[in-house]
Design an enzyme around this catalytic site. Sequence first.
Site, mmCIF file in Angstrom:
data_model
loop_
_atom_site.group_PDB
_atom_site.id
_atom_site.type_symbol
_atom_site.label_atom_id
_atom_site.label_comp_id
_atom_site.label_asym_id
_atom_site.label_seq_id
_atom_site.Cartn_x
_atom_site.Cartn_y
_atom_site.Cartn_z
ATOM 1 N N TYR A 123 19.324 -14.453 23.981
ATOM 2 C CA TYR A 123 18.142 -14.203 23.103
ATOM 3 C C TYR A 123 17.283 -13.001 23.201
ATOM 4 O O TYR A 123 17.442 -12.353 21.892
ATOM 5 C CB TYR A 123 17.175 -15.625 23.653
ATOM 6 C CG TYR A 123 15.752 -15.460 23.252
ATOM 7 C CD1 TYR A 123 15.472 -15.451 21.795
ATOM 8 C CD2 TYR A 123 14.921 -15.666 23.995
ATOM 9 C CE1 TYR A 123 14.220 -15.573 21.133
ATOM 10 C CE2 TYR A 123 13.397 -15.960 23.633
ATOM 11 C CZ TYR A 123 13.151 -15.785 22.146
ATOM 12 O OH TYR A 123 11.857 -15.864 21.716
ATOM 13 N N SER B 175 11.349 -10.583 35.616
ATOM 14 C CA SER B 175 10.658 -11.875 35.126
ATOM 15 C C SER B 175 9.212 -11.602 35.721
ATOM 16 O O SER B 175 9.210 -11.284 36.892
ATOM 17 C CB SER B 175 11.405 -12.951 35.653
ATOM 18 O OG SER B 175 10.777 -14.298 35.602
ATOM 19 N N TYR C 6 16.145 -18.284 41.223
ATOM 20 C CA TYR C 6 16.135 -17.663 39.777
ATOM 21 C C TYR C 6 15.051 -16.200 40.123
ATOM 22 O O TYR C 6 15.229 -15.086 40.332
ATOM 23 C CB TYR C 6 15.543 -18.125 38.819
ATOM 24 C CG TYR C 6 15.337 -17.489 37.638
ATOM 25 C CD1 TYR C 6 16.243 -16.573 36.780
ATOM 26 C CD2 TYR C 6 14.065 -17.167 37.326
ATOM 27 C CE1 TYR C 6 15.957 -15.756 36.155
ATOM 28 C CE2 TYR C 6 13.469 -16.341 36.207
ATOM 29 C CZ TYR C 6 14.564 -15.611 35.520
ATOM 30 O OH TYR C 6 14.173 -14.637 34.600
ATOM 31 N N LYS D 89 15.573 -12.315 40.994
ATOM 32 C CA LYS D 89 14.754 -10.949 40.110
ATOM 33 C C LYS D 89 14.094 -10.244 41.076
ATOM 34 O O LYS D 89 14.254 -8.893 40.827
ATOM 35 C CB LYS D 89 13.912 -11.500 39.051
ATOM 36 C CG LYS D 89 14.671 -12.547 37.937
ATOM 37 C CD LYS D 89 15.288 -11.378 36.931
ATOM 38 C CE LYS D 89 16.324 -12.216 36.133
ATOM 39 N NZ LYS D 89 17.073 -11.131 35.162
ATOM 40 N N ASN E 237 17.220 -25.143 28.618
ATOM 41 C CA ASN E 237 16.678 -25.093 30.051
ATOM 42 C C ASN E 237 15.112 -24.921 29.784
ATOM 43 O O ASN E 237 14.303 -25.065 30.868
ATOM 44 C CB ASN E 237 17.411 -24.525 30.957
ATOM 45 C CG ASN E 237 18.571 -25.157 31.374
ATOM 46 O OD1 ASN E 237 18.377 -26.360 31.793
ATOM 47 N ND2 ASN E 237 19.575 -24.311 31.465
HETATM 48 O O1 LIG Z 1 27.128 -13.479 34.314
HETATM 49 C C1 LIG Z 1 26.536 -13.577 32.956
HETATM 50 C C2 LIG Z 1 25.416 -14.538 32.697
HETATM 51 C C3 LIG Z 1 24.915 -14.471 31.347
HETATM 52 N N1 LIG Z 1 25.265 -13.599 30.490
HETATM 53 C C4 LIG Z 1 24.686 -13.443 29.299
HETATM 54 O O2 LIG Z 1 23.454 -13.174 29.184
HETATM 55 C C5 LIG Z 1 22.646 -13.396 28.190
HETATM 56 C C6 LIG Z 1 21.346 -14.049 28.769
HETATM 57 O O3 LIG Z 1 20.758 -14.214 27.691
HETATM 58 P P1 LIG Z 1 19.741 -15.745 27.751
HETATM 59 O O4 LIG Z 1 20.563 -16.790 28.395
HETATM 60 O O5 LIG Z 1 19.699 -16.045 26.043
HETATM 61 O O6 LIG Z 1 18.559 -15.509 28.123
HETATM 62 P P2 LIG Z 1 17.293 -14.466 27.629
HETATM 63 O O7 LIG Z 1 16.352 -15.380 27.173
HETATM 64 O O8 LIG Z 1 17.647 -13.295 26.791
HETATM 65 O O9 LIG Z 1 16.818 -13.971 29.049
HETATM 66 C C7 LIG Z 1 16.135 -12.999 29.226
HETATM 67 O O10 LIG Z 1 14.939 -12.741 30.005
HETATM 68 C C8 LIG Z 1 14.895 -13.503 31.003
HETATM 69 C C9 LIG Z 1 13.438 -13.305 31.566
HETATM 70 O O11 LIG Z 1 12.704 -13.962 30.649
HETATM 71 C C10 LIG Z 1 15.731 -12.684 31.965
HETATM 72 O O12 LIG Z 1 15.784 -13.224 33.149
HETATM 73 C C11 LIG Z 1 17.252 -12.432 31.747
HETATM 74 O O13 LIG Z 1 17.942 -11.537 32.435
HETATM 75 C C12 LIG Z 1 17.295 -11.915 30.045
HETATM 76 O O14 LIG Z 1 18.404 -11.976 29.433
HETATM 77 C C13 LIG Z 1 23.455 -14.768 27.395
HETATM 78 O O15 LIG Z 1 24.032 -14.087 26.391
HETATM 79 C C14 LIG Z 1 24.604 -14.882 28.569
HETATM 80 O O16 LIG Z 1 25.971 -15.286 27.682
HETATM 81 C C15 LIG Z 1 26.360 -12.683 30.771
HETATM 82 O O17 LIG Z 1 26.812 -12.017 30.023
HETATM 83 N N2 LIG Z 1 26.890 -12.772 32.114
#
Ligand SMILES: O=c1ccn([C@@H]2O[C@H](COP(=O)(O)OP(=O)(O)O[C@H]3O[C@H](CO)[C@@H](O)[C@H](O)[C@H]3O)[C@@H](O)[C@H]2O)c(=O)[nH]1
Length: 321
Positions: A13, A135, A161, A165, A210
């Site tokens: 995201y 976070s 979580y 962080k 989630n």
């Molecule tokens: O081992 C892993 C786990 C996850 N992902 C990828 O990481 C991305 C995470 O994005 P998403 O799950 O959509 O999370 P966000 O909403 O973008 O979360 C962001 O914002 C969070 C705080 O709000 C932080 O904790 C996260 O690290 C950060 O990515 C996804 O594409 C996952 O596929 C990986 O590449 N490797």
Amino acid sequence: MKSAILVTGGAGYVGSHTVAALLEEDTPYEVVVVDNLANAHKLPGQNKPEPLLRVEEITKKKIKFYEVDIRDENALSEVFDKHKIECVIHFAALKAVGESVQKPLEYYQTNITGTCVLFEVMRQHGVFKLIYSSSCTVYGDPVHLPLPETHPTGSALASPYGKSKYYCEEIMKDLCTSEPRWRVISLRYFNPVGAHPSGRIGEDPAGRPNNLMPYIAQVRMFYTDNTLILLLEDAMGMAEVDFDIDLLGLAVAPKDWSLYSIFLLLLRLVFIGSPLLFLRGLHPQLKIASEVVISYLRLQGARSVTKCGDSNWRTLEGRHL
Ligand SMILES: O=c1ccn([C@@H]2O[C@H](COP(=O)(O)OP(=O)(O)O[C@H]3O[C@H](CO)[C@@H](O)[C@H](O)[C@H]3O)[C@@H](O)[C@H]2O)c(=O)[nH]1
């Protein structure tokens, strides 16, 4: 070879919007993404996850994508060998507070071990510039409000979580002490919501969402009064599990409603004890009505009253994939 920015978790995201912003800003850097697709979609036959294809479509620019797990040191190293990476923006992580309580090892392995592997590979390749996606959970139980960046971190952290962080931030501080070339920025988001103005990308997690906003976005929107309340009760079920919010309400006021009807709707939301108030500014007088209700809620001791801007409504209304 062109200098590159590596975005880990760039198909997610916040990551995909960051990639879009970099390309829209005409960054002189090549944008390279690694993502293991733990929470992103790649359709059969496609060479990139859907959000990145859409970013390419929006920006008319190319992204280099590798399906790589950050815990896989060799695979990650190969990416660094192939590109002249100068800076890493590190988003790859698991991020659901509630789930992390059920699956602490998965969270520590991905968020801490994976992050350490990344740092190790960066060091081996002489890359020391990092933007880390942290976070607000690192603040734990606030000692005072509002929270400035100087607020202490790490005490009374409720979830693996949040701890993951916090531990990563501590590791980054140690890195900076050990080697002055490290340049680290940690971004502590609260609740990121919204979507790209094009509406082509937004938050679209794999499986059951989630977090609250995508959960609502993936539930059908109902525009009549009764069904609206059904949606709210459903979302409130989620809120009990994952969210520390005081008021939940969703006000969708068609243009032809009277001010009186809007008040009734808002007050109904208040009386069902909802923890968050979403307001949509379709009705010219909704703003006035909502300000009155919000003042009332604050007087009642509500800690969190959220008004949605346009981009948040795009998130709510759009099913992105
Ligand atoms: O081992 C892993 C786990 C996850 N992902 C990828 O990481 C991305 C995470 O994005 P998403 O799950 O959509 O999370 P966000 O909403 O973008 O979360 C962001 O914002 C969070 C705080 O709000 C932080 O904790 C996260 O690290 C950060 O990515 C996804 O594409 C996952 O596929 C990986 O590449 N490797």
